[in-house]
Write a protein that holds these residues in place. Structure first.
Motif, short mmCIF file in Angstrom:
data_model
loop_
_atom_site.label_atom_id
_atom_site.label_comp_id
_atom_site.label_asym_id
_atom_site.label_seq_id
_atom_site.Cartn_x
_atom_site.Cartn_y
_atom_site.Cartn_z
N TRP A 278 -8.83 -17.18 26.80
CA TRP A 278 -7.65 -16.37 26.48
C TRP A 278 -6.63 -17.22 25.73
N LYS B 170 -5.22 -16.80 21.78
CA LYS B 170 -3.80 -16.78 21.42
C LYS B 170 -3.48 -17.84 20.37
N THR C 2 4.20 -11.50 34.51
CA THR C 2 3.57 -11.34 33.20
C THR C 2 2.06 -11.36 33.30
N PHE D 77 -0.05 -8.21 32.06
CA PHE D 77 -1.12 -8.33 31.07
C PHE D 77 -2.46 -7.86 31.63
N LYS E 73 -2.78 -4.16 31.54
CA LYS E 73 -3.00 -3.65 30.18
C LYS E 73 -4.30 -4.18 29.57
N ASP E 74 -5.15 -4.81 30.39
CA ASP E 74 -6.41 -5.43 29.92
C ASP E 74 -6.18 -6.44 28.81
N GLU E 75 -5.09 -7.20 28.92
CA GLU E 75 -4.76 -8.23 27.94
C GLU E 75 -4.87 -9.64 28.52
N PHE E 76 -5.40 -9.75 29.73
CA PHE E 76 -5.58 -11.03 30.40
C PHE E 76 -6.78 -10.91 31.31
#
Length: 61
Positions: free
Chosen positions: A50, A54, A19, A23, A26-29
């Motif tokens: 981060w 959230k 995960t 992430f 997808k440039d989400e982390f």
């Protein structure tokens, strides 16, 4: 500034290794920092930020 290894990232986020990397793709982390040929780490403050984002998003709903 402190760098943390994957095991600590997994521990403080509760995410799995797959995960975290999904992430990141997808440039989400936060991106990891290369420490050498076979070693990476994350900036602790970026991972903490981060988590805060959230938690803030959760509280906004």
């Amino acid at each position: 500034m402190r760098l943390i290894k994957l095991s600590e990232v997994l521990n403080i986020t509760g995410l799995s290794r797959a995960t975290v990397y999904r992430f990141m793709a997808k440039d989400e982390f936060p991106k990891s920092v290369s420490l050498g040929a076979n070693s990476v780490a994350w900036v602790e403050g970026e991972v903490e930020d981060w988590i805060l984002v959230k938690a803030t998003a959760r509280d906004a709903n």
